[in-house]
Design a protein around this motif. Structure first.
Motif, short mmCIF file in Angstrom:
data_model
loop_
_atom_site.label_atom_id
_atom_site.label_comp_id
_atom_site.label_asym_id
_atom_site.label_seq_id
_atom_site.Cartn_x
_atom_site.Cartn_y
_atom_site.Cartn_z
N ALA A 236 11.43 3.19 -0.87
CA ALA A 236 10.60 3.15 -1.87
C ALA A 236 11.44 2.45 -3.06
O ALA A 236 10.72 2.09 -4.13
N ARG A 237 12.85 2.41 -3.17
CA ARG A 237 13.44 1.49 -4.15
C ARG A 237 13.29 -0.02 -4.23
O ARG A 237 13.33 -0.56 -5.24
N TYR A 238 12.57 -0.22 -3.28
CA TYR A 238 12.30 -1.63 -3.17
C TYR A 238 10.88 -2.11 -3.43
O TYR A 238 10.24 -3.01 -3.69
N GLU A 239 10.11 -1.05 -4.03
CA GLU A 239 8.49 -1.27 -4.25
C GLU A 239 8.33 -2.01 -5.22
O GLU A 239 7.41 -3.14 -4.97
N ARG A 240 9.02 -2.22 -6.46
CA ARG A 240 8.71 -2.94 -7.47
C ARG A 240 8.96 -4.45 -7.26
O ARG A 240 8.19 -5.49 -7.44
N LEU A 241 10.16 -4.66 -6.49
CA LEU A 241 10.45 -6.03 -6.00
C LEU A 241 9.52 -6.44 -4.89
O LEU A 241 8.89 -7.82 -5.09
N VAL A 242 9.09 -5.84 -4.11
CA VAL A 242 8.14 -6.31 -3.15
C VAL A 242 6.63 -6.45 -3.67
O VAL A 242 5.97 -7.28 -3.09
N ARG A 243 6.57 -5.54 -4.72
CA ARG A 243 5.10 -5.96 -5.28
C ARG A 243 5.15 -7.49 -5.85
O ARG A 243 3.98 -8.02 -5.81
N ARG A 244 6.17 -7.84 -6.18
CA ARG A 244 6.19 -9.15 -6.87
C ARG A 244 6.48 -10.13 -5.94
O ARG A 244 5.81 -11.47 -6.06
N PHE A 245 6.83 -10.03 -4.89
CA PHE A 245 7.06 -10.82 -3.76
C PHE A 245 5.74 -11.87 -3.35
O PHE A 245 6.06 -12.99 -3.25
N PRO A 246 4.79 -11.03 -2.95
CA PRO A 246 3.59 -11.94 -2.48
C PRO A 246 3.04 -12.71 -3.34
O PRO A 246 2.22 -13.71 -3.21
N TRP A 247 3.42 -12.48 -4.62
CA TRP A 247 2.66 -13.37 -5.69
C TRP A 247 3.08 -14.79 -5.66
O TRP A 247 2.50 -15.55 -5.71
N VAL B 220 0.87 -1.27 -0.03
CA VAL B 220 0.05 0.13 0.12
C VAL B 220 0.87 1.34 0.03
O VAL B 220 2.00 1.17 0.61
N THR B 221 0.26 2.29 -0.66
CA THR B 221 1.08 3.44 -0.90
C THR B 221 0.30 4.70 -0.17
O THR B 221 -0.75 4.82 -0.43
N SER B 222 1.14 5.54 0.48
CA SER B 222 0.55 6.76 0.94
C SER B 222 1.24 7.99 0.56
O SER B 222 2.30 8.23 1.35
N GLY B 223 0.99 8.77 -0.31
CA GLY B 223 2.02 9.90 -0.78
C GLY B 223 3.29 9.01 -1.11
O GLY B 223 3.39 8.08 -2.27
N SER B 224 4.43 9.36 -0.74
CA SER B 224 5.74 8.93 -0.92
C SER B 224 6.21 7.84 -0.22
O SER B 224 7.20 7.31 -0.45
N LYS B 225 5.42 7.44 0.75
CA LYS B 225 5.57 6.26 1.58
C LYS B 225 5.24 5.00 1.15
O LYS B 225 3.76 4.99 0.53
N VAL B 226 5.79 3.84 1.42
CA VAL B 226 5.42 2.57 0.94
C VAL B 226 5.30 1.83 1.90
O VAL B 226 6.33 1.58 2.69
N ASN B 227 4.42 0.82 2.10
CA ASN B 227 4.29 -0.16 3.27
C ASN B 227 3.83 -1.22 2.68
O ASN B 227 3.06 -1.59 1.56
N ILE B 228 4.08 -2.62 3.46
CA ILE B 228 3.60 -3.65 3.24
C ILE B 228 2.44 -3.86 4.57
O ILE B 228 2.72 -3.72 5.68
#
Length: 252
Positions: free
Chosen positions: A66-77, A39-47
């Motif tokens: 923030a630099r891990y956002e794309r990788l983390v989006r793949r991770f739960p998959w 989930v994102t809120s402004g510039s903040k990214v959270n699991i």
């Protein structure tokens, strides 16, 4: 950020987070009761960690860099895929052998173990503005791309066949074109559906039939856990590892 970085290595657990024995079904059901999303809120990214058995409770947020956002989006998959295949009806998974299911169960529990292990590191890294590296998570994602599974024996055999690449020291951010890991390798070797991009990493829109076939191809071989047979010895001396050419401050 200074070009001269003093790594702050912590000893990694190597393959010790991978189950020595195949998990029981009850273990799988307990761990699979927690769902994860970015989930994102402004510039903040959270699991967000949510107990799927109690939707009335607010999820627990863990900040990530923030630099891990794309990788983390793949991770739960990957966790979603393994859980879905293990929950298939008998008529759907008749081609998945008992050995394949056992390997999938171990890889699913390892997925949860990695996530739990990396949570404090994500939180620490998100509190800085530096180009930090969370090596254990990076290694997991590199293995995910190139090996397709995380059984220690499978990783060891892959590494033996590919001496030109060190899975434990590869920079996940600069591998491939446009400073992204080369996920094309995963699509070619393991299947477009297994990669997940076609479904936008949403298990509800994925083809279970195609995922079953991809899963069969990946988990066709059964591997014994090597650490149960080998003499226990110290891991390689972590401070002597050079990660990503020494350009990152290493959190984990």
């Amino acid at each position: 950020m200074s070009n001269e970085v003093v790594p702050r290595y912590r000893k990694l657990p190597s393959g010790s987070l991978f189950p020595l024995e195949v998990p029981e079904d009850d273990d799988i059901e307990t761990r699979a009761g927690t769902t994860y999303r970015v989930v994102t809120s402004g510039s903040k990214v959270n699991i967000e960690w949510q107990d799927s058995t109690d939707n009335t409770r607010q999820g627990i947020l863990t900040p990530i860099p923030a630099r891990y956002e794309r990788l983390v989006r793949r991770f739960p998959w990957r966790g979603d895929v393994l859980a879905a295949l293990l929950c298939c009806q008998q008529s759907e998974d008749s081609l998945i052998t008992w050995e394949m299911r056992e390997a999938m169960k171990s890889n699913l529990v390892y997925f949860f173990n990695v996530l739990d292990f990396c949570r404090p590191a994500f939180r620490e890294a998100a509190a800085t503005n530096e180009d930090v590296a969370i090596r254990f998570f990076d290694i997991y994602m590199v293995e995910e791309c190139f090996v397709g599974r995380h059984d220690p024996s499978a990783v060891i055999l892959w590494q033996r066949d590919h001496p030109e690449m060190n899975l434990r020291t590869t920079d996940v951010f600069t591998l491939g074109e446009n400073n992204k890991i080369d996920w094309e390798y995963a699509k070619v070797h393991f299947g477009q559906d297994w990669d997940g991009k076609a479904a936008q990493w949403n298990i509800r829109t994925a083809s279970t039939t195609k995922l079953i076939q991809d899963g069969i191809n990946i988990f066709r071989e059964w591997f014994e856990h090597p650490y149960a047979q080998l003499e226990q010895g110290p891991d390689d001396d972590e401070p002597e590892r050079i990660y990503a050419g020494g350009k990152y401050s290493v959190i984990l």
